[in-house]
Write an enzyme that holds these catalytic residues in place. Sequence first.
Site, PDB file in Angstrom:
ATOM      1  N   TYR A  38      -1.961  -0.576  11.042  1.00  0.00           N
ATOM      2  CA  TYR A  38      -1.993  -1.372   9.682  1.00  0.00           C
ATOM      3  C   TYR A  38      -0.765  -1.036   8.670  1.00  0.00           C
ATOM      4  CZ  TYR A  38      -3.371  -1.805   4.754  1.00  0.00           C
ATOM      5  OH  TYR A  38      -3.292  -1.951   3.289  1.00  0.00           O
ATOM      6  N   LYS A  59       2.223  -3.309   7.480  1.00  0.00           N
ATOM      7  CA  LYS A  59       2.587  -3.627   6.040  1.00  0.00           C
ATOM      8  C   LYS A  59       3.883  -3.131   5.565  1.00  0.00           C
ATOM      9  CE  LYS A  59       0.043  -4.679   2.871  1.00  0.00           C
ATOM     10  NZ  LYS A  59      -0.116  -5.967   2.503  1.00  0.00           N
ATOM     11  N   THR A  83       0.895  -1.113   0.051  1.00  0.00           N
ATOM     12  CA  THR A  83       0.125   0.090  -0.025  1.00  0.00           C
ATOM     13  C   THR A  83       1.007   1.198   0.114  1.00  0.00           C
ATOM     14  OG1 THR A  83      -1.587   1.257   1.360  1.00  0.00           O
ATOM     15  CG2 THR A  83      -0.182  -0.379   2.517  1.00  0.00           C
ATOM     16  N   ASP A  84       0.174   2.300  -0.433  1.00  0.00           N
ATOM     17  CA  ASP A  84       1.000   3.554  -0.349  1.00  0.00           C
ATOM     18  C   ASP A  84       0.867   4.241   1.070  1.00  0.00           C
ATOM     19  OD1 ASP A  84      -1.936   4.342  -0.149  1.00  0.00           O
ATOM     20  OD2 ASP A  84      -1.777   5.902  -1.672  1.00  0.00           O
ATOM     21  N   GLU A  85       0.274   3.462   1.929  1.00  0.00           N
ATOM     22  CA  GLU A  85       0.042   3.971   3.366  1.00  0.00           C
ATOM     23  C   GLU A  85       1.560   4.003   4.275  1.00  0.00           C
ATOM     24  OE1 GLU A  85      -3.434   3.521   5.457  1.00  0.00           O
ATOM     25  OE2 GLU A  85      -4.584   3.377   3.691  1.00  0.00           O
TER      26      GLU A  85
END
Length: 356
Positions: free
Chosen positions: A162, A166, A136-138
Amino acid sequence: MSSNAIIVTGGAGFIGSNFVLEWIAAEKSPVINLDKLTYAGNLENLAGIKGDNRHRFVKGDIADRELVGALLREHQPRAVVHFAAESHVDRSIHGPGEFVQTNVVGTFELLEAVRGYWSGLADPARNDFRFLHVSTDEVYGSLGPNDPAFSETTPYAPNSPYAASKAASDHLARSYHHTYGLPVITTNCSNNYGPYQFPEKLIPLMILNAVKDKPLPVYGDGRNVRDWLYVSDHCEAVRFALKRGRPGATYNVGGNSEKTNVEVVKTVCAILDELRPDGAPHARLVAFVADRPGHDRRYAINAERIRSELGWAPRERFETGLRKTVGWYLDHMKWADNVTSGEYRNWIDLNYGTRT
Ligand SMILES: NC(=O)c1ccc[n+]([C@@H]2O[C@H](COP(=O)([O-])OP(=O)(O)OC[C@H]3O[C@@H](n4cnc5c(N)ncnc54)[C@H](O)[C@@H]3O)[C@@H](O)[C@H]2O)c1
C-alpha cells in the site's frame, strides 16, 4: 474559461465522502464525484446531499482516461481533488495487484487526462487550476521511539505494498509538476478516524466488534504507534491546501495525537462502558493476535509547514473526536450492517446500474 466546479475522485469512500459533504456545506460550489464504488465506496455515505444539484455522482474508474477526459471537457473544473485509492494495508499484503493498478496506474491515467485538459486552458484558468493529490504518512516508513516526526523532507521508505503504491503515485504527481508545470499540491496525512469509515479499519472494527461482544483483535503487542486525526480536520486541511497551497509543494497533515493501538482500543472500550454499560467491561474482549507482516512500529507527523504557511491546525482533540465517532457508529448500526453484508452492494447495482 473554467467553471467553479471541482472533480473529486473517491468521493464515496471514507474521507472522500466526508470531504464532499463538507464541501457542499462550506463552499457551496458544484462537485463532480467520480468513484468506482469498490467494496469501500458507498453511496449511502452521500444520502445527506441526495437530490442536491450541486453534486453529481459518476460511477467510473480513474484509470479510464476517456471517461475522465470527457468529464473534464464537460465540466471544465477549476480543480481535481484526488482521494481514490485502494487504502487498506492488510488487503495490500494479500493482493498487491489492485493497489498497483489503482494507486499507480490509475493515478497515472488520471494525471494524463488532467494534463491534456489543463494544457488546453488559457490564463487565468490555467494558472489557477489545481491538482490536489491526497496521500499518506505511510510513504515515510517507520520511526523508532525517539526519532523526530516525519517532515516533508523525510526520505521516502515505504514498507507495505500500500505505502509503496502511494509513494509511487506521489512521485508521479511530483513529476507532473516539475516536468509539465501542472499545478500539483500533495498532502501526506496521518491515520484518520470518524464517521463513514469502512469497518475493516481499527477504530470502527473495534467499536462494532465490541457492540456484538466479539473479540477485539490487536496485532502483536499492541504497541505500534499512530498519529490520529479526526476526518473533518483532514478535510479542512485539504480545503486549505487547495485554496492557499503553493503549486509544487507538499504538506504533512497530522493530529499531534500519537497513541499506541492498545491505548486506542482501551479508550474505545472505556467510552462504550459508559454508553453501553450492559457489555462492560468491554476491554475483556481484547485479544492479541499474530502481528501483521512488516508492521511499521511508529508514525508521527510534523505538521509545522501547513500550520505556518497555510494557517491550518487540527480543531478536534482525540478524546472528543473518538467520543463523537463511537456515538456515530452506535447511531448508524444499520449503515455498518449494510456496508459489510453485501446487501448494500446489490442495492447499488439494482438502483444505479453503471452511471447515475
Ligand atoms: N484513511 C486514512 O487514515 C488515510 C490517511 C492518509 C491518507 N489517506 C488517503 O486518503 C485517500 C482516501 O482514503 P479513504 O480512507 O477514504 O479510502 P477508502 O478506501 O475509504 O475510499 C476509497 C474510495 O476510492 C474509490 N476507488 C477505489 N478505486 C477506484 C478507482 N480505480 N477509480 C475510482 N474510484 C476508486 C472507492 O470506491 C472508495 O470510494 C486515499 O488516497 C488514502 O491513501 C487515507
